[in-house]
Scaffold this active site. Structure first.
Site, PDB file in Angstrom:
ATOM      1  NE  ARG A 115      -4.195  -1.544  -0.034  1.00 27.51           N
ATOM      2  CZ  ARG A 115      -4.280  -2.603  -0.821  1.00 27.51           C
ATOM      3  NH1 ARG A 115      -3.249  -2.928  -1.582  1.00 27.51           N
ATOM      4  NH2 ARG A 115      -5.373  -3.336  -0.838  1.00 27.51           N
ATOM      5  CD  GLU A 168      -2.879   3.089  -5.792  1.00 27.58           C
ATOM      6  OE1 GLU A 168      -3.911   2.395  -5.967  1.00 27.58           O
ATOM      7  OE2 GLU A 168      -1.816   2.603  -5.397  1.00 27.58           O
ATOM      8  CG  HIS A 228      -2.317  -0.889  -6.748  1.00 29.01           C
ATOM      9  ND1 HIS A 228      -2.704  -0.129  -5.661  1.00 29.01           N
ATOM     10  CD2 HIS A 228      -2.225  -2.166  -6.289  1.00 29.01           C
ATOM     11  CE1 HIS A 228      -2.847  -0.911  -4.598  1.00 29.01           C
ATOM     12  NE2 HIS A 228      -2.556  -2.154  -4.968  1.00 29.01           N
TER      13      HIS A 228
END
Length: 314
Positions: free
Chosen positions: A229, A258, A277
């Site tokens: 994360r 994000e 990601h």
């Protein structure tokens, strides 16, 4: 017909086969919080499968029939678990469903950093031949420190061990570790590691785990890899440490905000390797996470239904 809200545009066909009999509601590829809230109000889902965006208290309050929130993956930091608990709503995760995919991404980022893969590719495309001047980092015999030893961390540890690396690991909850992981305190990981790779969930306690202070205590020239994360790293401190040479390079698959906004300082730093990601985004992981998310929510709903029937029979 009871509704299931998917905070994304799709779900694997294998998962949908398990959810026959439910109305499937999709939020789209990049749902906003307002859109998710509106869908909860309109459809009053009995379950939410979390792919993108957050499940906040407002969404939970807007769905009185909601019984379970099922994460399409392992990280539940985007779910307001306190609000869910207050309503008696269960939160479940597909732990381990994307472990192989994310561990492979961590390995790819570590190798890209150590071997300057992206930089050398760009140099060659620009007409350069740097064989006489460039030296990559050999990982054999080096030490990698892992923070988080769940399914992903342990898979990555095995890969690193197979490459001849010494593996240090910190996880206060991990037990019965394999022989190739040497348990270590965080301070030992900062001090001894040539590579630091993060594999832990984000909590209030470990936010900005890697900040200016911890990075300063690391070996000069350390490589940082994060497929967990973004909030685990103070991004400004990492950028400063890279520019000073304290950190050799970083491979990052997750970020504080994000999607990453245009003009983010990381985008102009060649010693940072970026991916959006997607560590857990493979064809196999897509199926595994979807099926696990479906099975997890069905188990909760079936148990709730059995409990209700038993109470009514008394």
């Amino acid at each position: 017909m009871s509704a299931i809200l998917v905070t994304g545009a799709d779900l694997a066909p294998q998962a949908l086969a398990l959810l026959e009999g439910f109305e499937m509601v999709y939020a789209g590829k990049t749902p906003t919080q307002d859109e998710l809230l509106a869908l909860c109000r309109t459809h009053d889902p009995v379950a939410i499968i979390v792919r993108y965006g957050k499940v906040d208290a407002a969404m939970i309050d807007a769905a009185p029939s909601l019984k379970v929130i099922s994460k399409h993956g392992s990280g539940t930091d985007t779910i307001d678990k306190a609000a869910a608990q207050a309503r008696g709503i269960e939160v479940v995760a597909a732990a381990g469903a994307n472990a192989a995919a994310v561990a492979e991404q961590a390995l790819a980022l570590m190798l890209a950093c150590a071997k300057s893969v992206v930089t050398l590719d760009a140099r060659m495309r620009a007409g350069h031949w740097d064989k006489a001047t460039h030296k990559s980092l050999e990982l054999h015999g080096r030490t990698v420190g892992l923070v988080g030893l769940g399914a992903i961390g342990q898979r990555f540890a095995r890969m690193a061990d197979a490459m001849g690396m010494q593996v240090l690991g910190f996880d206060p909850f991990a037990k019965d570790l394999p022989r190739w992981i040497q348990p270590a305190a965080l301070e030992d990981i900062w001090r001894a590691s040539d590579v630091i790779s993060l594999h832990c969930p984000l909590t209030a306690e470990n936010r900005n785990l890697l900040d200016a202070g911890t990075l300063a205590r690391c070996k000069k020239g350390v490589i940082v890899v994060n497929t967990a994360r973004g909030g685990l790293i103070d991004e400004g401190a990492l950028l400063a440490a890279i520019q000073s040479g304290q950190v050799r390079s970083a491979g990052l698959d997750s970020f504080a905000v994000e999607p990453m906004s245009a003009g983010h300082p990381f985008q102009s730093e060649p010693r940072i390797v970026l991916s959006p990601h997607i560590g857990g985004v493979t064809g196999d992981a897509y199926v595994n996470m979807g099926v696990a998310a479906a099975r997890n929510l069905l188990a909760v709903l079936q148990r709730r239904a059995a409990d209700t029937s038993a109470q009514q029979a008394r």
